[in-house]
Design an enzyme around this catalytic site. Structure first.
Site, PDB file in Angstrom:
ATOM      1  N   HIS A 177      36.801  47.970  41.499  1.00  9.07           N
ATOM      2  CA  HIS A 177      37.064  49.337  41.918  1.00  9.07           C
ATOM      3  C   HIS A 177      36.226  49.693  43.148  1.00  9.07           C
ATOM      4  O   HIS A 177      35.343  48.932  43.551  1.00  9.07           O
ATOM      5  CB  HIS A 177      36.728  50.304  40.780  1.00  9.07           C
ATOM      6  N   SER A 230      35.011  35.932  39.282  1.00  9.73           N
ATOM      7  CA  SER A 230      34.502  35.416  40.548  1.00  9.73           C
ATOM      8  C   SER A 230      33.262  36.185  40.960  1.00  9.73           C
ATOM      9  O   SER A 230      32.418  36.488  40.126  1.00  9.73           O
ATOM     10  CB  SER A 230      35.577  35.483  41.619  1.00  9.73           C
ATOM     11  N   ASP A 241      32.497  44.766  36.221  1.00 10.67           N
ATOM     12  CA  ASP A 241      31.571  44.210  35.247  1.00 10.67           C
ATOM     13  C   ASP A 241      30.993  42.927  35.834  1.00 10.67           C
ATOM     14  O   ASP A 241      31.620  42.281  36.672  1.00 10.67           O
ATOM     15  CB  ASP A 241      32.295  43.871  33.943  1.00 10.67           C
TER      16      ASP A 241
END
Length: 363
Positions: free
Chosen positions: A221, A332, A145
């Site tokens: 991912h 981050s 995200d």
């Protein structure tokens, strides 16, 4: 004569200031000022006003670096591990949810009492159906995200971290990894670092920068099917990487601690870099147990390499699109740099919000 004598220390000893205290106080005050400036920039962007680029000078960067962000990040990490009393969990987490706009309906466990400490809450898992992975053939999906800061072709060995502010591709990735590890065919001869990364004639080098805010899902991912052959860990600063600071400090991502994973996919070179930030000293790669980030001491400008290719494992680490790869402790930035044919197209616009599994681009 019966009164007690009051012993006082010399005034100079009471108010003695050590250099470290001066640096912390000055740097901390300046960091607070920068936060206020970032807030003003966010308000301007919301109103559609174009924000002019104003780069920090060398002394401003040095002053920012004087703030002990690595020490503060380690302290924050330890605080996150402290188990909260059951009665305190809901108020603390609810405040965080309200502050950063967290959507707990997507969490695998919605009950706030389940999370024993802040670290568990930050690294919460999602429901399986919350993030469907794009199944378009030859697509690259978002690994997390976040917010799209920049994307496009790499030009002249420079990569944009935000519009108008660049950093050196070679400084960011470090020296080229040997071809034997990456399973590459011999690339066409080239003089520049960028040309050396492109392994097939007619291909281009692309990049995409994704900023994870504190309220975002903190795991990342695999963005495509690829093989991870090599890991390079750069210890470094832990300055904030929010868009305001990225617009202010040139080569911010080259200053900060980062973990560079390189390998190959069907079209050649592929890399994913997890960039550390303030309070994000912890970067974890699930298949790499030897990686330890935010160590108390490090040599400036150093890096350490680890190869996943060996005599017993000549293929490296195979990753499937959407497979769990790693996690941050708070939020981050992730930078993708990869090779693809010239007809690769991004389906993005700068500044948009994106979720893990959505397509970044495809052929």
């Amino acid at each position: 004569t019966d009164k007690r004598k009051l012993h006082t220390a010399p005034v100079g000893q009471v108010f003695r200031l050590r250099p470290f205290h001066v640096l912390v106080a000055t740097g901390g005050g300046y960091a607070g000022y920068r936060k206020y400036e970032d807030y003003k920039i966010e308000q301007m962007e919301k109103k559609g006003i174009e924000v002019p680029v104003k780069l920090a000078s060398e002394w401003e960067v040095a002053l920012y670096k004087s703030v002990p962000t690595r020490l503060l990040s380690r302290a924050w990490g330890r605080l996150n591990q402290v188990e909260l009393p059951t009665w305190l969990r809901k108020p603390v987490y609810s405040l965080y949810i309200w502050t950063f706009g967290v959507n707990m309906k997507e969490a695998a466990v919605e009950d706030l009492h389940h999370y024993r400490n802040l670290s568990e809450f930050f690294r919460r898992k999602l429901k399986p159906q919350a993030r469907p992975v794009c199944c378009l053939h030859n697509s690259v999906v978002s690994p997390s995200d976040g917010k799209i800061l920049n994307f496009g072709q790499v030009k002249n060995c420079e990569v944009e971290q935000v519009k108008g502010v660049t950093y050196s591709l070679e400084s960011f990735l470090g020296p080229r990894v040997c071809r034997e590890e990456l399973h590459f065919s011999h690339s066409p001869p080239g003089n520049s670092f960028q040309q050396q990364l492109v392994t097939k004639e007619g291909n281009e080098l692309y990049h995409c920068v994704i900023y994870l805010a504190p309220g975002d899902y903190h795991c990342f991912h695999s963005p495509t099917d690829w093989r991870v052959s090599h890991r390079r860990h750069f210890p470094g600063s832990l300055m904030s990487v929010n868009p305001g600071v990225a617009r202010w400090i040139k080569e911010l991502f080259c200053h900060n601690e980062r973990v560079v994973l390189t390998g190959d996919w069907k079209y050649g070179f592929f890399s994913l870099t997890a960039v550390g930030a303030t309070n994000v000293g912890s970067i974890r790669i699930y298949f790499d147990q030897d990686l330890h980030t935010n160590s108390p001491s490090y040599s400036k400008g150093s890096y350490n390499d680890f190869s996943f290719v060996s005599n017993n494992n000549k293929e490296g680490i195979p990753m499937r699109k959407g497979e769990h790869l790693g996690e941050f402790n708070l939020g981050s930035t992730i930078v993708l740099i990869f090779e693809a044919p010239k007809d690769f197209k991004f389906h993005l616009k700068a500044g948009q919000k994106i979720r893990f599994g959505e397509a970044l681009g495809s052929l």
